[in-house]
Design a protein around this motif. Structure first.
Motif, PDB file in Angstrom:
ATOM      1  N   GLY A   1       0.739  -1.242  -0.003  1.00  0.00           N
ATOM      2  CA  GLY A   1       0.001  -0.019  -0.053  1.00  0.00           C
ATOM      3  C   GLY A   1       0.826   1.177   0.093  1.00  0.00           C
ATOM      4  N   GLY A   2       0.124   2.517  -0.264  1.00  0.00           N
ATOM      5  CA  GLY A   2       0.768   3.679   0.058  1.00  0.00           C
ATOM      6  C   GLY A   2       1.719   4.083  -1.192  1.00  0.00           C
ATOM      7  N   ILE A   3       1.335   3.638  -2.496  1.00  0.00           N
ATOM      8  CA  ILE A   3       1.956   4.120  -3.770  1.00  0.00           C
ATOM      9  C   ILE A   3       1.634   5.746  -4.126  1.00  0.00           C
ATOM     10  CG2 ILE A   3       2.347   3.675  -6.061  1.00  0.00           C
ATOM     11  CD1 ILE A   3       1.578   0.826  -5.659  1.00  0.00           C
ATOM     12  N   THR A   4       2.830   6.340  -4.261  1.00  0.00           N
ATOM     13  CA  THR A   4       2.610   7.752  -4.329  1.00  0.00           C
ATOM     14  C   THR A   4       3.061   8.050  -5.828  1.00  0.00           C
ATOM     15  OG1 THR A   4       4.681   8.212  -3.410  1.00  0.00           O
ATOM     16  CG2 THR A   4       2.776   8.445  -2.047  1.00  0.00           C
ATOM     17  N   ALA A   5       2.768   9.081  -6.457  1.00  0.00           N
ATOM     18  CA  ALA A   5       3.048   9.468  -7.637  1.00  0.00           C
ATOM     19  C   ALA A   5       4.485  10.006  -7.895  1.00  0.00           C
ATOM     20  CB  ALA A   5       2.253  10.568  -8.135  1.00  0.00           C
ATOM     21  N   GLY A   6       5.084   9.135  -8.806  1.00  0.00           N
ATOM     22  CA  GLY A   6       6.600   9.364  -9.207  1.00  0.00           C
ATOM     23  C   GLY A   6       7.355   8.421  -8.223  1.00  0.00           C
ATOM     24  N   SER A   7       6.911   7.812  -7.285  1.00  0.00           N
ATOM     25  CA  SER A   7       7.787   7.141  -6.649  1.00  0.00           C
ATOM     26  C   SER A   7       8.205   5.622  -7.203  1.00  0.00           C
ATOM     27  CB  SER A   7       7.053   6.793  -5.343  1.00  0.00           C
ATOM     28  OG  SER A   7       5.911   6.009  -5.222  1.00  0.00           O
ATOM     29  N   GLN A   8       9.475   5.138  -6.830  1.00  0.00           N
ATOM     30  CA  GLN A   8       9.715   3.964  -7.362  1.00  0.00           C
ATOM     31  C   GLN A   8       9.345   2.826  -6.446  1.00  0.00           C
ATOM     32  OE1 GLN A   8      12.245   3.672  -9.887  1.00  0.00           O
ATOM     33  NE2 GLN A   8      11.658   5.430 -10.320  1.00  0.00           N
ATOM     34  N   PHE A   9       8.601   1.972  -6.800  1.00  0.00           N
ATOM     35  CA  PHE A   9       8.276   0.608  -6.178  1.00  0.00           C
ATOM     36  C   PHE A   9       8.539  -0.682  -6.864  1.00  0.00           C
ATOM     37  CE2 PHE A   9       4.760   1.377  -8.878  1.00  0.00           C
ATOM     38  CZ  PHE A   9       4.388   0.070  -9.337  1.00  0.00           C
TER      39      PHE A   9
ATOM     40  N   ALA B   1      10.406 -13.459 -10.676  1.00  0.00           N
ATOM     41  CA  ALA B   1      11.205 -12.443 -11.541  1.00  0.00           C
ATOM     42  C   ALA B   1      10.516 -11.069 -10.811  1.00  0.00           C
ATOM     43  CB  ALA B   1      10.308 -12.537 -12.653  1.00  0.00           C
ATOM     44  N   ALA B   2      11.553 -10.225 -10.797  1.00  0.00           N
ATOM     45  CA  ALA B   2      11.165  -8.997 -10.102  1.00  0.00           C
ATOM     46  C   ALA B   2      11.562  -7.762 -10.744  1.00  0.00           C
ATOM     47  CB  ALA B   2      12.037  -8.800  -8.573  1.00  0.00           C
ATOM     48  N   ALA B   3      11.119  -6.504 -10.435  1.00  0.00           N
ATOM     49  CA  ALA B   3      11.434  -5.320 -11.329  1.00  0.00           C
ATOM     50  C   ALA B   3      10.989  -4.246 -10.644  1.00  0.00           C
ATOM     51  CB  ALA B   3      10.716  -5.406 -12.629  1.00  0.00           C
ATOM     52  N   THR B   4      11.504  -2.919 -10.961  1.00  0.00           N
ATOM     53  CA  THR B   4      11.128  -1.776 -10.101  1.00  0.00           C
ATOM     54  C   THR B   4      10.488  -0.864 -11.217  1.00  0.00           C
ATOM     55  OG1 THR B   4      13.061  -1.941  -8.619  1.00  0.00           O
ATOM     56  CG2 THR B   4      12.144   0.413  -8.755  1.00  0.00           C
ATOM     57  N   LEU B   5       9.300  -0.168 -10.931  1.00  0.00           N
ATOM     58  CA  LEU B   5       8.604   0.713 -11.721  1.00  0.00           C
ATOM     59  C   LEU B   5       8.366   2.051 -11.055  1.00  0.00           C
ATOM     60  CD1 LEU B   5       5.732  -1.911 -12.810  1.00  0.00           C
ATOM     61  CD2 LEU B   5       7.836  -1.095 -14.307  1.00  0.00           C
ATOM     62  N   THR B   6       8.334   3.114 -11.887  1.00  0.00           N
ATOM     63  CA  THR B   6       7.876   4.332 -11.508  1.00  0.00           C
ATOM     64  C   THR B   6       6.485   4.534 -11.452  1.00  0.00           C
ATOM     65  OG1 THR B   6      10.133   5.329 -12.293  1.00  0.00           O
ATOM     66  CG2 THR B   6       8.518   6.890 -11.850  1.00  0.00           C
ATOM     67  N   ALA B   7       5.984   4.714 -10.155  1.00  0.00           N
ATOM     68  CA  ALA B   7       4.279   5.035 -10.317  1.00  0.00           C
ATOM     69  C   ALA B   7       3.927   6.243 -11.225  1.00  0.00           C
ATOM     70  CB  ALA B   7       4.129   5.527  -8.891  1.00  0.00           C
ATOM     71  N   PRO B   8       2.959   6.025 -11.673  1.00  0.00           N
ATOM     72  CA  PRO B   8       2.288   7.122 -12.656  1.00  0.00           C
ATOM     73  C   PRO B   8       1.680   8.112 -11.752  1.00  0.00           C
ATOM     74  CG  PRO B   8       0.686   5.023 -12.744  1.00  0.00           C
ATOM     75  CD  PRO B   8       1.947   4.917 -11.518  1.00  0.00           C
TER      76      PRO B   8
ATOM     77  N   SER C   1      -1.403   7.845  -4.885  1.00  0.00           N
ATOM     78  CA  SER C   1      -1.823   9.171  -4.163  1.00  0.00           C
ATOM     79  C   SER C   1      -0.701  10.167  -4.697  1.00  0.00           C
ATOM     80  CB  SER C   1      -2.078   8.698  -2.732  1.00  0.00           C
ATOM     81  OG  SER C   1      -0.738   8.210  -2.197  1.00  0.00           O
ATOM     82  N   ILE C   2      -1.214  11.386  -4.022  1.00  0.00           N
ATOM     83  CA  ILE C   2      -0.288  12.653  -4.201  1.00  0.00           C
ATOM     84  C   ILE C   2       0.763  12.559  -3.205  1.00  0.00           C
ATOM     85  CG2 ILE C   2       0.037  14.918  -4.111  1.00  0.00           C
ATOM     86  CD1 ILE C   2      -3.047  15.262  -4.636  1.00  0.00           C
ATOM     87  N   PRO C   3       2.085  12.703  -3.699  1.00  0.00           N
ATOM     88  CA  PRO C   3       3.244  12.469  -2.613  1.00  0.00           C
ATOM     89  C   PRO C   3       3.069  13.292  -1.376  1.00  0.00           C
ATOM     90  CG  PRO C   3       4.194  12.925  -4.782  1.00  0.00           C
ATOM     91  CD  PRO C   3       2.502  13.149  -4.848  1.00  0.00           C
ATOM     92  N   TYR C   4       3.566  12.678  -0.215  1.00  0.00           N
ATOM     93  CA  TYR C   4       3.453  13.679   1.051  1.00  0.00           C
ATOM     94  C   TYR C   4       4.599  14.668   0.841  1.00  0.00           C
ATOM     95  CZ  TYR C   4       1.173   9.383   2.720  1.00  0.00           C
ATOM     96  OH  TYR C   4       0.189   8.339   2.796  1.00  0.00           O
ATOM     97  N   ALA C   5       4.188  16.006   1.518  1.00  0.00           N
ATOM     98  CA  ALA C   5       4.980  16.971   1.602  1.00  0.00           C
ATOM     99  C   ALA C   5       5.232  17.288   3.302  1.00  0.00           C
ATOM    100  CB  ALA C   5       4.465  18.184   0.802  1.00  0.00           C
ATOM    101  N   LEU C   6       6.359  17.862   3.421  1.00  0.00           N
ATOM    102  CA  LEU C   6       6.738  18.311   4.687  1.00  0.00           C
ATOM    103  C   LEU C   6       6.166  19.675   4.915  1.00  0.00           C
ATOM    104  CD1 LEU C   6       8.422  17.851   7.341  1.00  0.00           C
ATOM    105  CD2 LEU C   6      10.330  18.771   6.352  1.00  0.00           C
ATOM    106  N   LEU C   7       5.626  20.201   5.785  1.00  0.00           N
ATOM    107  CA  LEU C   7       5.052  21.251   6.211  1.00  0.00           C
ATOM    108  C   LEU C   7       5.637  21.868   7.513  1.00  0.00           C
ATOM    109  CD1 LEU C   7       1.253  20.696   5.754  1.00  0.00           C
ATOM    110  CD2 LEU C   7       2.877  21.924   4.108  1.00  0.00           C
ATOM    111  N   THR C   8       6.114  23.133   7.336  1.00  0.00           N
ATOM    112  CA  THR C   8       7.074  23.859   8.602  1.00  0.00           C
ATOM    113  C   THR C   8       6.008  25.186   8.967  1.00  0.00           C
ATOM    114  OG1 THR C   8       8.389  24.990   6.887  1.00  0.00           O
ATOM    115  CG2 THR C   8       9.060  22.719   8.071  1.00  0.00           C
TER     116      THR C   8
END
Length: 216
Positions: free
Chosen positions: A112-120, A158-165, A193-200
Motif C-alpha cells: 500500500g501507499g504508492i505515491t505518484a513518481g515514486s519507485q516501487f 521475477a522482480a522489477a522496479t517501476l515508477t508510479a504514474p 496518491s499525491i506524494p506527501y510533503a513536509l510542512l513547516t
C-alpha cells in the motif's frame, strides 16, 4: 497399288477356316478400303483371318461377308506407338509426439501507499520454461502508463522496479511471460496518491517543502 493376288498366301486351313498372309506396299488404310480384296473373292470366305503386312502397319483382321475386311487389330505400326501415361500419388503420414508443459505466472500482492513518481518494487512467481517477465502499469482505459520493464526469472521469481504514474485510480499492474504472450497475470485495481510533503511553520504561516505558503 492394286491388290496383288500372288501376295495372298494361305498359311493354314482347318475346318473350313483359313489363315492368310498378305504383304503389300500399300498402307493399311488402303488395303482395308472397300473392294480392295475383290480380286480374291474366289478364295476368301467369311470367317477367314488375314495377317496383313502393309507398308505402315502389321495387323490381324477377319473377312466378313464376301471380301469385306474390317479394321481388325493392329499388331505393329511405323507410326508413334500407343502411349500410356501413368501417374501416382505418394501417400505418407507424419506423427508428431508432443508433451504438455505447464507455464504459469502469478503476481505478488502490491504494497500500500504508492505515491505518484515514486519507485516501487514488484515481483511474480513463475513456473515453466520462462526466462524473463515483462512488467507494466496500465490505466483504467487499458493504456500503458509505466514500463514495460523486464525482469529475469531466478529460482521461479521475477522482480522489477517501476515508477508510479500520476495520482489517480483504476491502475492495474500486468506481468507477462516473455515468449508466452498468453501467459500473464493482472493485479486488482489500485490507486496512486499525491506524494506527501513536509510542512513547516513560519510565524503564523505554514510553508510547504518546496517553500510555497499555504493559506488557512
Amino acid at each position: 497399288m492394286a491388290f496383288d493376288n500372288t501376295s495372298l498366301l494361305s498359311l493354314a486351313t482347318t475346318s473350313g477356316f483359313t489363315l492368310w498372309y498378305y504383304r503389300t506396299q500399300d498402307t493399311r488404310a488402303t488395303a482395308l478400303a472397300a473392294g480392295y480384296f475383290s480380286g480374291a473373292s474366289a478364295r476368301l470366305v467369311a470367317g477367314d483371318v488375314i495377317l496383313l503386312q502393309a507398308s505402315d502397319a502389321l495387323g490381324l483382321t477377319t473377312v466378313r461377308t464376301g471380301t469385306t475386311v474390317p479394321g481388325g487389330l493392329v499388331v505393329d505400326t511405323f507410326a508413334a506407338p500407343f502411349k500410356v501415361n501413368r501417374s501416382a500419388a505418394k501417400v505418407f503420414s507424419v506423427r508428431q509426439v508432443a508433451t504438455a508443459v505447464a507455464v504459469t505466472i502469478l503476481l505478488a500482492p502490491l504494497g500500500g501507499g504508492i505515491t505518484a513518481g515514486s519507485q516501487f518494487a514488484t515481483q511474480a512467481s513463475v513456473s515453466g520454461p520462462v526466462a524473463q517477465v515483462s512488467f507494466e502499469i496500465r490505466d483504467a482505459a487499458g493504456a500503458t502508463v509505466a514500463g514495460p520493464t523486464t525482469g529475469s526469472v531466478t529460482s521461479g521469481i521475477a522482480a522489477a522496479t517501476l515508477t508510479a504514474p500520476p495520482a489517480g485510480s483504476g491502475y492495474r499492474l500486468r506481468a507477462e511471460a516473455v515468449g508466452f504472450p498468453l501467459v500473464a497475470d493482472t493485479s486488482a485495481a489500485f490507486s496512486v496518491s499525491i506524494p506527501y510533503a513536509l510542512l513547516t511553520q513560519a510565524g503564523d504561516t505554514l510553508v510547504a517543502q518546496d517553500g510555497a505558503r499555504l493559506a488557512l
